[in-house]
Design a protein around this motif. Structure first.
Motif, mmCIF file in Angstrom:
data_model
loop_
_atom_site.group_PDB
_atom_site.id
_atom_site.type_symbol
_atom_site.label_atom_id
_atom_site.label_comp_id
_atom_site.label_asym_id
_atom_site.label_seq_id
_atom_site.Cartn_x
_atom_site.Cartn_y
_atom_site.Cartn_z
ATOM 1 N N GLN A 25 44.222 55.034 42.758
ATOM 2 C CA GLN A 25 42.803 54.774 42.895
ATOM 3 C C GLN A 25 42.006 55.144 41.648
ATOM 4 O O GLN A 25 40.862 55.512 41.725
ATOM 5 C CB GLN A 25 42.259 55.495 44.120
ATOM 6 C CG GLN A 25 42.777 54.908 45.403
ATOM 7 C CD GLN A 25 42.562 53.423 45.511
ATOM 8 O OE1 GLN A 25 41.534 52.895 45.125
ATOM 9 N NE2 GLN A 25 43.542 52.714 46.020
ATOM 10 N N THR A 31 49.304 45.505 37.184
ATOM 11 C CA THR A 31 48.916 44.635 38.281
ATOM 12 C C THR A 31 49.651 43.321 38.119
ATOM 13 O O THR A 31 49.451 42.610 37.136
ATOM 14 C CB THR A 31 47.394 44.389 38.277
ATOM 15 O OG1 THR A 31 46.733 45.646 38.292
ATOM 16 C CG2 THR A 31 46.974 43.574 39.475
ATOM 17 N N SER A 34 47.834 39.045 39.885
ATOM 18 C CA SER A 34 46.478 39.240 40.395
ATOM 19 C C SER A 34 45.616 38.002 40.206
ATOM 20 O O SER A 34 44.619 37.842 40.873
ATOM 21 C CB SER A 34 45.810 40.423 39.690
ATOM 22 O OG SER A 34 45.506 40.084 38.347
ATOM 23 N N ILE A 143 42.963 44.363 49.226
ATOM 24 C CA ILE A 143 42.670 44.350 47.803
ATOM 25 C C ILE A 143 41.438 43.481 47.617
ATOM 26 O O ILE A 143 41.389 42.344 48.086
ATOM 27 C CB ILE A 143 43.864 43.825 46.998
ATOM 28 C CG1 ILE A 143 45.037 44.790 47.175
ATOM 29 C CG2 ILE A 143 43.499 43.669 45.529
ATOM 30 C CD1 ILE A 143 46.318 44.359 46.529
ATOM 31 N N TYR A 145 38.406 42.031 44.947
ATOM 32 C CA TYR A 145 38.024 41.745 43.574
ATOM 33 C C TYR A 145 36.506 41.851 43.464
ATOM 34 O O TYR A 145 35.775 41.053 44.043
ATOM 35 C CB TYR A 145 38.458 40.334 43.185
ATOM 36 C CG TYR A 145 39.951 40.181 43.054
ATOM 37 C CD1 TYR A 145 40.524 39.923 41.821
ATOM 38 C CD2 TYR A 145 40.791 40.279 44.159
ATOM 39 C CE1 TYR A 145 41.894 39.777 41.688
ATOM 40 C CE2 TYR A 145 42.158 40.143 44.041
ATOM 41 C CZ TYR A 145 42.707 39.882 42.800
ATOM 42 O OH TYR A 145 44.069 39.750 42.678
ATOM 43 N N ILE A 166 39.724 45.433 40.322
ATOM 44 C CA ILE A 166 40.634 45.105 41.441
ATOM 45 C C ILE A 166 40.806 46.393 42.236
ATOM 46 O O ILE A 166 41.534 47.304 41.850
ATOM 47 C CB ILE A 166 41.968 44.556 40.930
ATOM 48 C CG1 ILE A 166 41.719 43.331 40.050
ATOM 49 C CG2 ILE A 166 42.880 44.218 42.101
ATOM 50 C CD1 ILE A 166 42.959 42.810 39.344
ATOM 51 N N SER A 168 41.670 48.593 45.642
ATOM 52 C CA SER A 168 42.527 48.627 46.821
ATOM 53 C C SER A 168 41.991 49.674 47.801
ATOM 54 O O SER A 168 41.816 50.834 47.433
ATOM 55 C CB SER A 168 43.948 48.971 46.398
ATOM 56 O OG SER A 168 44.770 49.113 47.523
ATOM 57 N N SER A 170 42.949 51.407 51.429
ATOM 58 C CA SER A 170 44.108 51.491 52.329
ATOM 59 C C SER A 170 43.889 52.543 53.405
ATOM 60 O O SER A 170 43.037 53.368 53.331
ATOM 61 C CB SER A 170 45.358 51.841 51.532
ATOM 62 O OG SER A 170 45.191 53.048 50.820
#
Length: 170
Positions: A25, A31, A34, A143, A145, A166, A168, A170
């Motif tokens: 993070q 990546t 993507s 994910i 953008y 980008i 994420s 979770s």
């Protein structure tokens, strides 16, 4: 001896997975697939880990090399499937680690854009951080953008794409 090796293997796995989680993070690492060219991927940090259904602080960075012109307005767009919320009273622009006074922050929920208008032009060639505090992360991870566009002073008021974060959750 067998139990000792098993315990060491489990401990090693746990330490490796914790390290991977904490690094995930912050600044973008590798990546794959993507759809965003590496030169257009922007660095960021989520201060509270990017957990679903929790409050977080997004620090979205714009490196000096991306800031080729002075900026009168920042626009952050995000995808339709991002269901988090933003607190417009808790948005900050930092230049050289100092907060820049803002004239207005607008969040268009239907248009999925956050517009940030500094009181004065943000100079070209400086490192900038867009800090979104008190963000409520979406209930479901994924994910996302986040795209950055800027408006520079001049005759034709057109937003110019600088890159994408980008992110994420979770």
């Amino acid at each position: 001896m067998r139990h000792l090796l098993s315990a060491l293997a489990v401990t090693g796995y746990l330490l490796t997975s914790l390290t991977a989680t904490s690094v995930a993070q912050s600044l973008p690492g590798l990546t794959l697939l993507s759809g965003v060219k590496s030169e257009n991927q922007l660095p960021f940090r989520l201060d509270f880990g990017g957990q679903t259904a929790s409050t977080d602080r997004y620090i979205l960075r714009l490196p000096a090399k991306k800031m080729k012109l002075a900026v009168a307005q920042f626009a952050i767009t995000y995808p339709k499937y991002y269901k988090g919320t933003f607190d417009t009273k808790k948005v900050e622009v930092r230049v050289k680690d100092k907060s820049v006074p803002l004239s207005e922050v607008k969040w268009d929920k239907e248009g999925r854009v956050i517009e940030i208008l500094p009181q004065k032009l943000v100079p070209a060639g400086t490192n900038v951080e867009l800090v979104l505090s008190n963000v409520q992360n979406p209930t479901f991870g994924g994910i996302f953008y986040f795209n950055c566009q800027v408006l520079s002073p001049g005759d034709v008021p057109l937003l110019r794409y600088l890159g994408s974060w980008i992110i994420s959750i979770s």
